[in-house]
Design a protein around this motif. Structure first.
Motif, PDB file in Angstrom:
ATOM      1  N   ASP A  75     -15.144  -2.577  15.174  1.00 48.63           N
ATOM      2  CA  ASP A  75     -14.272  -1.997  16.195  1.00 48.63           C
ATOM      3  C   ASP A  75     -14.223  -0.482  16.070  1.00 48.63           C
ATOM      4  N   ALA A  76     -14.156   0.016  14.830  1.00 52.12           N
ATOM      5  CA  ALA A  76     -14.101   1.464  14.623  1.00 52.12           C
ATOM      6  C   ALA A  76     -15.376   2.146  15.117  1.00 52.12           C
ATOM      7  N   ARG A 115     -17.445   1.042  17.448  1.00 53.52           N
ATOM      8  CA  ARG A 115     -17.486   0.982  18.904  1.00 53.52           C
ATOM      9  C   ARG A 115     -16.573   2.020  19.536  1.00 53.52           C
ATOM     10  N   ARG A 116     -15.383   2.197  18.958  1.00 55.50           N
ATOM     11  CA  ARG A 116     -14.454   3.196  19.496  1.00 55.50           C
ATOM     12  C   ARG A 116     -14.988   4.596  19.289  1.00 55.50           C
ATOM     13  N   SER A 130     -16.794  -4.064   6.656  1.00 51.67           N
ATOM     14  CA  SER A 130     -15.527  -4.783   6.813  1.00 51.67           C
ATOM     15  C   SER A 130     -15.430  -5.246   8.260  1.00 51.67           C
ATOM     16  N   PRO A 131     -14.569  -6.245   8.545  1.00 53.57           N
ATOM     17  CA  PRO A 131     -14.428  -6.698   9.934  1.00 53.57           C
ATOM     18  C   PRO A 131     -13.952  -5.590  10.873  1.00 53.57           C
ATOM     19  N   SER A 132     -13.118  -4.697  10.365  1.00 57.61           N
ATOM     20  CA  SER A 132     -12.587  -3.637  11.226  1.00 57.61           C
ATOM     21  C   SER A 132     -13.613  -2.550  11.528  1.00 57.61           C
ATOM     22  N   THR A 133     -14.699  -2.509  10.759  1.00 58.10           N
ATOM     23  CA  THR A 133     -15.701  -1.465  10.952  1.00 58.10           C
ATOM     24  C   THR A 133     -16.342  -1.551  12.325  1.00 58.10           C
TER      25      THR A 133
END
Length: 297
Positions: free
Chosen positions: A71-72, A74-75, A66-69
């Motif tokens: 960012d998750a 990396r965090r 998913s697109p949010s993956t």
């Protein structure tokens, strides 16, 4: 070729004018598209006269759930404490063939898993030796032969390595994906079946903590699995993401050990010797093999 060209026009055509302006592509496929190797698609018309050249020749691609993956991931990576102090551990060349020359005697019983017909993958040991030549002494290790067992996944020492590589056979259970796995040593040195079936199952990986930068699975169909609605494919690569890996490299179909070893060694040479990012190193390794024409697939 006609089918690939049609797929390219459908999937890449709408952004054909933008492709020459970017180098990196993050792809979030759905359904059957999750089994498609986007890097193999030819560039569509209108991309600077490069029509027909595969995407891998010009672009770095990564696949995300998913697109949010992104960012998750990396965090999660940035928030980790206690960074690994070593580079790579390789789990390769297990013993599952009852006629393996490393056995002190031939077993009287077949391995309990019924997978005794699997051939030994000698190339994986050579692959490991080459990869270890890219790192300083003490920064890498090979876990092979009788030591390459499912229990190794619980060894706290693995958490000290940035990269974890498996080179062996893989199995995919499409009805019960939690039973898919990586085939490791099934026999003891005296030829007796080990306790258990010698397979590192997907559900075993879920239950461990492996906060590594990258897991590479040079096993057949490690990125393949049944599609679950709203969940995507249930695969071995997915289980390592859940265990804490920031990146996972898997295969969509069966691979032979010779070309797989060549690709994997080139991939890790790019990372360990040349300092490339994993996605860039994979693109370069794939494109180099494509340029040589071996093997076309």
């Amino acid at each position: 070729e006609a089918l690939l060209s049609r797929l390219s026009e459908l999937l890449l055509g709408p952004v054909a004018d933008k492709l020459p302006r970017v180098r990196n592509l993050a792809i979030v496929p759905d359904g059957a598209l999750q089994t498609l190797p986007f890097a193999a698609l030819p560039l569509p018309g209108g991309t600077g006269g490069s029509t027909g050249v595969p995407l891998v020749a010009s672009h770095v691609t990564v696949v995300l759930p998913s697109p949010s993956t992104l960012d998750a991931l990396r965090r999660r990576e940035a928030g980790r404490t206690g960074k690994p102090d070593k580079l790579i551990a390789l789990i390769v060349d297990p013993v599952f063939d009852p006629h393996d020359e490393r056995l002190a005697r031939q077993p009287s019983l077949d391995p309990v898993s019924g997978l005794s017909g699997l051939p030994r993958l000698k190339q994986t040991a050579k692959e490991a030796d080459r990869i270890l030549s890219f790192v300083p002494e003490g920064q890498g290790k090979a876990i092979e032969g009788f030591d390459a067992v499912p229990e190794v996944i619980a060894d706290p020492d693995l958490r000290r390595y940035r990269y974890l590589h498996f080179g062996t056979h893989g199995i995919v259970d499409t009805k019960h994906p939690e039973l898919s796995g990586i085939v490791l040593s099934q026999l003891t040195p005296d030829g007796r079946p080990r306790d258990g079936d010698g397979i590192l199952r997907s559900y075993d990986v879920y239950n461990h903590d492996l906060p590594v930068d990258l897991v590479s699975l040079s096993t057949c169909r490690s990125a393949a699995g049944p599609q679950i609605r709203r969940e995507g494919p249930i695969t071995m690569t997915r289980s390592f993401f859940y265990a804490g890996a920031s990146r996972v490299l898997g295969t969509l179909w069966e691979v032979s050990d010779g070309p797989a070893a060549e690709l994997t060694a080139a991939f890790y040479e790019g990372i360990l010797r040349q300092g490339k990012r994993p996605a860039e190193a994979l693109r370069d390794a794939q494109d180099a093999m494509r340029s040589k024409g071996r093997p076309p697939h």
